[in-house]
Write a protein that holds these residues in place. Structure first.
Motif, PDB file in Angstrom:
ATOM      1  N   ARG A 118       0.859  -1.190   0.000  1.00  0.00           N
ATOM      2  CA  ARG A 118       0.000   0.000   0.000  1.00  0.00           C
ATOM      3  C   ARG A 118       0.892   1.235   0.000  1.00  0.00           C
ATOM      4  NH1 ARG A 118      -0.161  -0.648   5.889  1.00  0.00           N
ATOM      5  NH2 ARG A 118      -1.125  -2.632   5.545  1.00  0.00           N
ATOM      6  N   VAL A 119       0.313   2.349  -0.408  1.00  0.00           N
ATOM      7  CA  VAL A 119       1.097   3.587  -0.466  1.00  0.00           C
ATOM      8  C   VAL A 119       1.337   4.075   0.952  1.00  0.00           C
ATOM      9  CG1 VAL A 119       1.087   5.989  -1.242  1.00  0.00           C
ATOM     10  CG2 VAL A 119       0.153   4.212  -2.722  1.00  0.00           C
ATOM     11  N   PHE A 125       4.485   6.705  -4.503  1.00  0.00           N
ATOM     12  CA  PHE A 125       3.507   6.424  -5.557  1.00  0.00           C
ATOM     13  C   PHE A 125       3.884   7.191  -6.824  1.00  0.00           C
ATOM     14  CE2 PHE A 125      -1.212   6.368  -6.870  1.00  0.00           C
ATOM     15  CZ  PHE A 125      -1.135   5.063  -7.300  1.00  0.00           C
ATOM     16  N   SER A 128       6.740   5.443  -8.416  1.00  0.00           N
ATOM     17  CA  SER A 128       6.336   4.210  -9.091  1.00  0.00           C
ATOM     18  C   SER A 128       5.721   4.551 -10.452  1.00  0.00           C
ATOM     19  CB  SER A 128       5.359   3.397  -8.225  1.00  0.00           C
ATOM     20  OG  SER A 128       4.060   3.936  -8.270  1.00  0.00           O
ATOM     21  N   LYS A 215       0.768  -3.330 -10.375  1.00  0.00           N
ATOM     22  CA  LYS A 215       0.512  -3.160  -8.948  1.00  0.00           C
ATOM     23  C   LYS A 215       1.733  -2.538  -8.278  1.00  0.00           C
ATOM     24  CE  LYS A 215      -0.861  -6.970  -6.682  1.00  0.00           C
ATOM     25  NZ  LYS A 215      -1.395  -8.347  -6.482  1.00  0.00           N
ATOM     26  N   LEU A 216       1.463  -1.750  -7.248  1.00  0.00           N
ATOM     27  CA  LEU A 216       2.566  -1.096  -6.535  1.00  0.00           C
ATOM     28  C   LEU A 216       3.610  -2.110  -6.052  1.00  0.00           C
ATOM     29  CD1 LEU A 216       3.611   1.611  -5.375  1.00  0.00           C
ATOM     30  CD2 LEU A 216       2.300   1.112  -3.315  1.00  0.00           C
ATOM     31  N   ALA A 249      -2.529   0.377 -11.998  1.00  0.00           N
ATOM     32  CA  ALA A 249      -1.787   1.021 -10.905  1.00  0.00           C
ATOM     33  C   ALA A 249      -2.720   1.871 -10.050  1.00  0.00           C
ATOM     34  CB  ALA A 249      -0.653   1.877 -11.481  1.00  0.00           C
ATOM     35  N   GLY A 253      -3.182   1.252  -6.189  1.00  0.00           N
ATOM     36  CA  GLY A 253      -2.427   2.214  -5.363  1.00  0.00           C
ATOM     37  C   GLY A 253      -3.213   3.444  -4.940  1.00  0.00           C
ATOM     38  N   TYR A 277      -0.205  10.125  -9.260  1.00  0.00           N
ATOM     39  CA  TYR A 277       0.192   9.061 -10.199  1.00  0.00           C
ATOM     40  C   TYR A 277       0.135   9.561 -11.641  1.00  0.00           C
ATOM     41  CZ  TYR A 277       1.221   4.442 -11.931  1.00  0.00           C
ATOM     42  OH  TYR A 277       1.861   3.390 -12.546  1.00  0.00           O
TER      43      TYR A 277
END
Ligand code: ADP
Ligand code: GN1
Ligand code: MG
Length: 362
Positions: A118-119, A125, A128, A215-216, A249, A253, A277
């Protein structure tokens, strides 16, 4: 499996291994182990129900990582940390098949970096997003025709919708009665399954080499610099749509709750995380997206959330045969968070589009 894992390690071109392989990470698909030694490594038993041609998966991964290593070297980067390194078997192969037909592969562990479920920090984030955008750009001139389709129709949402309907009809576990509202939710929005696929078919959106599972926790964040240092989980690198990578994403996220949160009041699409993001992803793509690709980013988020929702629900109905589960009803819980997110995105639609317009200038 422990015994088989230890046996598998001995077949790789690797010296100085110490201790037992230990279960590692929280992926839903492969069985991952940490192997201690002179150089720490990751051992994976590939999911052979899902990946019916492990040789093709590994051919893709070797091709992509070698290609990336050349680019990373040319940019003065660290080829051992900025992409995965496949450790060959003692026979020079990219994976080892044991006597029971199980396929094992090894990578060097990306040291000094962590992946997150998780962020924890907004900046992570953003990093990423930069890294996934950059990943797509680095692969822009990869010979896409050489890539195998490791999971046919992976993001063919319409085909997945058909599979879902069939699972409802067959109801092999007698579980459909527990999921009437959920089934209706996805049925009443079936047009969502066609939007992006139709645009692709009509030639309106370009097919690119994409990651397809953004995915994160499929990115390693450097513990010191906090940069998204390495994109991992390359099993599904295939031709695909930018909106899918962006959208997957976001659904994971930018959610305020975990993917399997049972208290749905905790689950929503966080506009600030969406903004962060979007900004990172657009920067990572360095102006190389078409206006329509950019305009379809919010749709990518909705479609990927809808798609994962029907995938979780289908798996629940089929008896949990695809995603790893850790409790009864786990896939139904996951399906419900995706529903909550889709509904929340619908409510915030104008704002999602406005953020994309504002940041991209389209
Ligand atoms: P799955 O397909 O099951 O998600 P992944 O390849 O994503 O499998 O691996 C699962 C987890 O293991 C990742 O989320 C990450 O935390 C960890 N991991 C995998 N490969 C590496 C690596 N080379 N270095 C460090 N961590 C890794
Ligand atoms: C799986 O492999 P992992 O855990 O990173 C799945 C994704 C889903 C995701 C849902 C090959 O990702 O498509 O979106 O779970 N990967 C595959 O959490 O099916
Ligand atoms: Mg993963």
């Amino acid at each position: 499996m422990q015994e088989q894992a230890r046996e598998a390690v001995s077949h790789f071109e690797l010296e100085g291994v110490t201790g037992e392989p230990r279960p590692f990470g929280s992926g839903h698909i492969n069985d991952t182990f940490l192997v201690e030694g002179e150089k720490r490594c990751v051992l994976q038993r590939m999911n052979r129900t899902i990946f019916s041609s492990p040789g093709e998966v590994m051919e893709n991964i070797v091709g992509v990582t070698e290609f990336l290593k050349k680019k990373i070297a040319a940019n003065g980067g660290d080829v051992m940390r900025e992409t995965l390194t496949v450790i060959p078997t003692r026979e020079g192969k990219s994976f080892y098949q044991d006597t029971q037909g199980e396929c094992w592969r090894m990578y060097y562990l990306i040291e000094g970096a962590l992946s997150y479920d998780r962020v924890e920090r907004d900046e992570d984030f953003y990093e990423s997003a930069l890294a996934f955008g950059n990943f797509q750009q680095l692969l822009a001139d990869y010979p896409a025709e050489t890539l195998h389709e490791t999971i046919p129709g992976f993001h063919d949402t319409k085909a997945r919708y058909e599979v879902f309907l069939k699972a409802v009809e067959e109801d092999v576990c007698g579980r459909a009665k527990n999921a009437e509202k959920e089934i209706e939710f996805f049925r009443s929005r079936k047009e969502v399954a066609c939007v992006l696929g139709d645009m692709l078919k009509a030639g309106k959106l370009p097919l690119r080499v994409t990651h397809n599972d953004t995915k994160l926790n499929n990115i390693m964040i450097d513990e010191e610099t906090r940069k998204g240092i390495c994109v991992i989980d390359l099993d599904t690198v295939m031709p695909g749509l930018t909106a899918h990578d962006f959208g997957d994403a976001i659904r994971f996220g930018a959610s305020t709750g975990e993917e399997d949160e049972q208290d749905l009041s905790k689950v929503s699409c966080d506009l600030e995380l969406f903004r962060i993001y979007t900004q990172g992803f657009l920067e990572g793509c360095r102006g190389n997206l078409t206006d329509l690709e950019i305009a379809m980013l919010p749709m990518g988020a909705k479609v990927m959330t809808y798609e994962n929702g029907i995938r979780f629900l289908t798996d629940y109905l089929k008896g949990d045969v695809y995603f790893k589960i850790h409790r009864e009803g786990h896939n139904l819980d996951r399906c419900r968070t995706q529903m909550k997110l889709v509904a929340d995105m619908e409510e915030k639609w104008e704002q999602l589009e406005e953020i994309v317009r504002e940041l991209s200038g389209i």
